[in-house]
Scaffold this motif. Structure first.
Motif, PDB file in Angstrom:
ATOM      1  N   ARG A 147     -19.260  21.923 -30.971  1.00  0.00           N
ATOM      2  CA  ARG A 147     -18.063  22.446 -31.645  1.00  0.00           C
ATOM      3  C   ARG A 147     -16.948  21.409 -31.715  1.00  0.00           C
ATOM      4  NH1 ARG A 147     -18.132  28.176 -31.803  1.00  0.00           N
ATOM      5  NH2 ARG A 147     -19.828  29.032 -30.548  1.00  0.00           N
ATOM      6  N   SER A 148     -17.224  20.214 -31.207  1.00  0.00           N
ATOM      7  CA  SER A 148     -16.263  19.106 -31.197  1.00  0.00           C
ATOM      8  C   SER A 148     -14.994  19.406 -30.395  1.00  0.00           C
ATOM      9  CB  SER A 148     -15.871  18.674 -32.623  1.00  0.00           C
ATOM     10  OG  SER A 148     -17.009  18.213 -33.306  1.00  0.00           O
ATOM     11  N   THR A 149     -15.097  20.296 -29.411  1.00  0.00           N
ATOM     12  CA  THR A 149     -13.951  20.459 -28.516  1.00  0.00           C
ATOM     13  C   THR A 149     -14.085  19.496 -27.338  1.00  0.00           C
ATOM     14  OG1 THR A 149     -14.989  22.270 -27.274  1.00  0.00           O
ATOM     15  CG2 THR A 149     -13.595  22.880 -29.134  1.00  0.00           C
ATOM     16  N   SER A 150     -15.250  18.820 -27.234  1.00  0.00           N
ATOM     17  CA  SER A 150     -15.372  17.721 -26.279  1.00  0.00           C
ATOM     18  C   SER A 150     -16.158  16.604 -26.947  1.00  0.00           C
ATOM     19  CB  SER A 150     -16.092  18.164 -25.007  1.00  0.00           C
ATOM     20  OG  SER A 150     -17.494  18.175 -25.216  1.00  0.00           O
ATOM     21  N   ASP A 151     -16.009  15.404 -26.413  1.00  0.00           N
ATOM     22  CA  ASP A 151     -16.732  14.251 -26.942  1.00  0.00           C
ATOM     23  C   ASP A 151     -17.602  13.687 -25.832  1.00  0.00           C
ATOM     24  OD1 ASP A 151     -17.180  12.967 -29.277  1.00  0.00           O
ATOM     25  OD2 ASP A 151     -15.093  12.317 -29.533  1.00  0.00           O
ATOM     26  N   LEU A 152     -18.813  13.269 -26.181  1.00  0.00           N
ATOM     27  CA  LEU A 152     -19.720  12.707 -25.173  1.00  0.00           C
ATOM     28  C   LEU A 152     -20.467  11.541 -25.794  1.00  0.00           C
ATOM     29  CD1 LEU A 152     -21.364  15.994 -23.799  1.00  0.00           C
ATOM     30  CD2 LEU A 152     -20.024  14.385 -22.431  1.00  0.00           C
ATOM     31  N   ASP A 153     -20.827  10.576 -24.964  1.00  0.00           N
ATOM     32  CA  ASP A 153     -21.697   9.492 -25.411  1.00  0.00           C
ATOM     33  C   ASP A 153     -23.010  10.088 -25.936  1.00  0.00           C
ATOM     34  OD1 ASP A 153     -22.558   6.497 -25.204  1.00  0.00           O
ATOM     35  OD2 ASP A 153     -24.169   7.659 -24.265  1.00  0.00           O
ATOM     36  N   ASP A 154     -23.574   9.489 -26.999  1.00  0.00           N
ATOM     37  CA  ASP A 154     -24.805  10.013 -27.605  1.00  0.00           C
ATOM     38  C   ASP A 154     -25.949  10.128 -26.589  1.00  0.00           C
ATOM     39  OD1 ASP A 154     -23.593  10.187 -30.084  1.00  0.00           O
ATOM     40  OD2 ASP A 154     -24.341   8.245 -30.778  1.00  0.00           O
ATOM     41  N   HIS A 155     -26.055   9.129 -25.693  1.00  0.00           N
ATOM     42  CA  HIS A 155     -27.120   9.177 -24.687  1.00  0.00           C
ATOM     43  C   HIS A 155     -26.882  10.328 -23.711  1.00  0.00           C
ATOM     44  CE1 HIS A 155     -26.919   5.028 -26.118  1.00  0.00           C
ATOM     45  NE2 HIS A 155     -28.213   4.946 -25.864  1.00  0.00           N
ATOM     46  N   ALA A 156     -25.640  10.473 -23.298  1.00  0.00           N
ATOM     47  CA  ALA A 156     -25.299  11.505 -22.311  1.00  0.00           C
ATOM     48  C   ALA A 156     -25.628  12.898 -22.857  1.00  0.00           C
ATOM     49  CB  ALA A 156     -23.822  11.408 -21.927  1.00  0.00           C
ATOM     50  N   VAL A 157     -25.265  13.152 -24.111  1.00  0.00           N
ATOM     51  CA  VAL A 157     -25.531  14.497 -24.646  1.00  0.00           C
ATOM     52  C   VAL A 157     -27.029  14.695 -24.869  1.00  0.00           C
ATOM     53  CG1 VAL A 157     -25.203  14.106 -27.149  1.00  0.00           C
ATOM     54  CG2 VAL A 157     -24.646  16.325 -26.147  1.00  0.00           C
ATOM     55  N   HIS A 158     -27.730  13.627 -25.211  1.00  0.00           N
ATOM     56  CA  HIS A 158     -29.191  13.730 -25.345  1.00  0.00           C
ATOM     57  C   HIS A 158     -29.806  14.202 -24.022  1.00  0.00           C
ATOM     58  CE1 HIS A 158     -33.188  12.905 -26.912  1.00  0.00           C
ATOM     59  NE2 HIS A 158     -33.476  12.459 -25.701  1.00  0.00           N
TER      60      HIS A 158
ATOM     61  N   PHE B  15     -32.758  14.629 -33.805  1.00  0.00           N
ATOM     62  CA  PHE B  15     -31.302  14.541 -33.987  1.00  0.00           C
ATOM     63  C   PHE B  15     -30.742  13.274 -33.332  1.00  0.00           C
ATOM     64  CE2 PHE B  15     -29.538  18.264 -36.139  1.00  0.00           C
ATOM     65  CZ  PHE B  15     -30.677  19.033 -36.278  1.00  0.00           C
ATOM     66  N   SER B  16     -31.260  12.909 -32.146  1.00  0.00           N
ATOM     67  CA  SER B  16     -30.719  11.726 -31.483  1.00  0.00           C
ATOM     68  C   SER B  16     -31.173  10.448 -32.190  1.00  0.00           C
ATOM     69  CB  SER B  16     -31.134  11.697 -30.010  1.00  0.00           C
ATOM     70  OG  SER B  16     -30.440  12.720 -29.309  1.00  0.00           O
ATOM     71  N   ARG B  17     -32.412  10.441 -32.680  1.00  0.00           N
ATOM     72  CA  ARG B  17     -32.874   9.281 -33.452  1.00  0.00           C
ATOM     73  C   ARG B  17     -32.057   9.118 -34.720  1.00  0.00           C
ATOM     74  NH1 ARG B  17     -39.113   8.611 -34.631  1.00  0.00           N
ATOM     75  NH2 ARG B  17     -38.150   7.376 -36.245  1.00  0.00           N
ATOM     76  N   ALA B  18     -31.721  10.249 -35.339  1.00  0.00           N
ATOM     77  CA  ALA B  18     -30.919  10.191 -36.568  1.00  0.00           C
ATOM     78  C   ALA B  18     -29.551   9.566 -36.299  1.00  0.00           C
ATOM     79  CB  ALA B  18     -30.764  11.586 -37.166  1.00  0.00           C
TER      80      ALA B  18
ATOM     81  N   LEU C 133     -30.388   6.348 -31.868  1.00  0.00           N
ATOM     82  CA  LEU C 133     -30.979   6.070 -30.551  1.00  0.00           C
ATOM     83  C   LEU C 133     -32.468   5.725 -30.704  1.00  0.00           C
ATOM     84  CD1 LEU C 133     -29.401   8.630 -28.046  1.00  0.00           C
ATOM     85  CD2 LEU C 133     -28.436   6.580 -29.105  1.00  0.00           C
ATOM     86  N   ASP C 134     -32.977   4.979 -29.729  1.00  0.00           N
ATOM     87  CA  ASP C 134     -34.366   4.539 -29.753  1.00  0.00           C
ATOM     88  C   ASP C 134     -35.329   5.720 -29.520  1.00  0.00           C
ATOM     89  OD1 ASP C 134     -36.477   2.387 -29.428  1.00  0.00           O
ATOM     90  OD2 ASP C 134     -36.614   3.418 -27.487  1.00  0.00           O
ATOM     91  N   GLY C 135     -36.390   5.774 -30.330  1.00  0.00           N
ATOM     92  CA  GLY C 135     -37.320   6.903 -30.266  1.00  0.00           C
ATOM     93  C   GLY C 135     -37.992   7.058 -28.902  1.00  0.00           C
ATOM     94  N   ALA C 136     -38.437   5.946 -28.316  1.00  0.00           N
ATOM     95  CA  ALA C 136     -39.127   6.010 -27.008  1.00  0.00           C
ATOM     96  C   ALA C 136     -38.156   6.481 -25.934  1.00  0.00           C
ATOM     97  CB  ALA C 136     -39.701   4.641 -26.655  1.00  0.00           C
ATOM     98  N   TRP C 137     -36.920   5.978 -26.002  1.00  0.00           N
ATOM     99  CA  TRP C 137     -35.902   6.398 -25.027  1.00  0.00           C
ATOM    100  C   TRP C 137     -35.635   7.903 -25.166  1.00  0.00           C
ATOM    101  CZ3 TRP C 137     -31.279   8.825 -24.574  1.00  0.00           C
ATOM    102  CH2 TRP C 137     -30.617   8.680 -23.340  1.00  0.00           C
ATOM    103  N   CYS C 138     -35.613   8.369 -26.405  1.00  0.00           N
ATOM    104  CA  CYS C 138     -35.312   9.791 -26.650  1.00  0.00           C
ATOM    105  C   CYS C 138     -36.408  10.705 -26.107  1.00  0.00           C
ATOM    106  CB  CYS C 138     -35.169  10.054 -28.147  1.00  0.00           C
ATOM    107  SG  CYS C 138     -33.673   9.367 -28.850  1.00  0.00           S
ATOM    108  N   ARG C 139     -37.650  10.259 -26.159  1.00  0.00           N
ATOM    109  CA  ARG C 139     -38.762  11.127 -25.728  1.00  0.00           C
ATOM    110  C   ARG C 139     -38.891  11.179 -24.207  1.00  0.00           C
ATOM    111  NH1 ARG C 139     -43.655  12.949 -28.570  1.00  0.00           N
ATOM    112  NH2 ARG C 139     -45.207  13.480 -27.013  1.00  0.00           N
ATOM    113  N   ALA C 140     -38.535  10.065 -23.557  1.00  0.00           N
ATOM    114  CA  ALA C 140     -38.807   9.919 -22.115  1.00  0.00           C
ATOM    115  C   ALA C 140     -38.336  11.100 -21.251  1.00  0.00           C
ATOM    116  CB  ALA C 140     -38.231   8.601 -21.611  1.00  0.00           C
ATOM    117  N   PRO C 141     -37.106  11.578 -21.398  1.00  0.00           N
ATOM    118  CA  PRO C 141     -36.668  12.654 -20.490  1.00  0.00           C
ATOM    119  C   PRO C 141     -37.422  13.975 -20.673  1.00  0.00           C
ATOM    120  CG  PRO C 141     -34.938  12.144 -22.093  1.00  0.00           C
ATOM    121  CD  PRO C 141     -35.990  11.100 -22.252  1.00  0.00           C
ATOM    122  N   ASP C 142     -38.096  14.154 -21.814  1.00  0.00           N
ATOM    123  CA  ASP C 142     -38.836  15.401 -22.053  1.00  0.00           C
ATOM    124  C   ASP C 142     -40.283  15.333 -21.556  1.00  0.00           C
ATOM    125  OD1 ASP C 142     -36.754  16.864 -23.178  1.00  0.00           O
ATOM    126  OD2 ASP C 142     -37.169  16.151 -25.213  1.00  0.00           O
ATOM    127  N   VAL C 143     -40.725  14.123 -21.163  1.00  0.00           N
ATOM    128  CA  VAL C 143     -42.106  13.981 -20.676  1.00  0.00           C
ATOM    129  C   VAL C 143     -42.275  14.825 -19.415  1.00  0.00           C
ATOM    130  CG1 VAL C 143     -43.770  12.358 -19.651  1.00  0.00           C
ATOM    131  CG2 VAL C 143     -42.503  11.719 -21.726  1.00  0.00           C
TER     132      VAL C 143
END
Ligand code: ADP
Ligand code: 2DT
Ligand code: MG
Length: 209
Positions: A55-66, A102-105, A108-118
């Motif tokens: 809702r854009s009432t807070s701002d976060l680094d793209d990695h952090a929100v991922h 959404f994070s790749r768009a 962010l790097d695709g491999a990095w984006c997948r890692a936390p969901d493994v």
């Protein structure tokens, strides 16, 4: 007793995910215990942070929100596993593929984006409701949230279509043309869902690799 199936519905904004999840759950419930889950789950403390970001009432680094989006799945993962083991079929409105796309768009790097969901429960079937940004836009104006912009949706769709070909998920995806009538889409989702239900009947639950 057979375990329940993990059925994931993915797609762009206004592809019809919520409409179709409700229909699928109603239909499944006539023959098997079924639950609906939705990610992000905005009701938890982590979900509250995600909600404020969207809702854009807070701002976060793209990695952090991922990582928050992934943590929001991890905090539900034991419950999902328990439900599946108890024979409950779980239909999920957005899951890891929204997380990666959404994070790749955003660059962010695709491999990095997948890692936390493994290690998360892997879908028995992931049904992608495919629609062009133009057709989705005809279903009503964009909302106020952060990602509800045409250029972002175009990139996300491209990323989704690339994810479909990832061999780590080989056999999981079913693509349904979401531009058809609600009834036609429902019928095609029903057919795709049978694939996941059959898998759950005959094979163990896997984890995301
Ligand atoms: P999502 O959850 O993917 O954002 P919704 O299910 O909320 O999508 O649907 C978005 C809008 O499009 C709603 O107004 C809904 O009534 C409408 N809609 C859903 N499916 C269809 C369809 N197959 N054809 C036309 N309009 C649809
Ligand atoms: P809803 O409009 O469906 O509540 O989605 N998203 C979602 C991500 O960026 N990462 C994720 O892991 C998930 C599950 C998609 C809210 C927005 O959040 C995006 C749209
Ligand atoms: Mg929805």
């Amino acid at each position: 007793m057979p375990r329940g199936a993990l059925i994931v519905i993915e797609g762009l904004d206004r592809a019809g995910k919520s409409t179709q999840c409700d229909r699928l759950v109603t239909r499944l419930k006539t023959s098997t215990p079924t639950l609906l889950r939705k990610f992000p789950d905005r009701t938890t403390p982590i979900g509250t942070m995600i909600d404020a970001y969207l809702r854009s009432t807070s701002d976060l680094d793209d990695h952090a929100v991922h990582l928050l989006f992934s943590a929001n799945r991890w905090e539900a993962s034991s419950a999902i596993k328990a439900e599946l083991e108890a024979g409950v079929t779980v239909v999920v409105d957005r899951y890891i593929y929204s997380g990666i796309a959404f994070s790749r768009a955003k660059g962010l790097d695709g491999a990095w984006c997948r890692a936390p969901d493994v290690g998360l429960p892997r879908p028995d079937v992931a049904i992608f409701l495919d629609i062009s940004e133009e057709a989705a836009a005809e279903r009503g104006g964009y909302g106020e949230e952060r990602y509800e912009k045409k250029e972002m949706q175009r990139k996300v769709r491209q990323d989704f279509l690339e994810l479909r070909d990832d061999e780590r998920d080989a056999g999981d995806w079913a693509v349904v043309d979401a531009g058809q009538s609600v009834e036609e889409v429902e019928e095609n989702i029903w057919k795709a869902a049978q694939k996941g239900i059959e898998r759950a009947r005959t094979k163990d639950l896997r984890t995301v690799v």
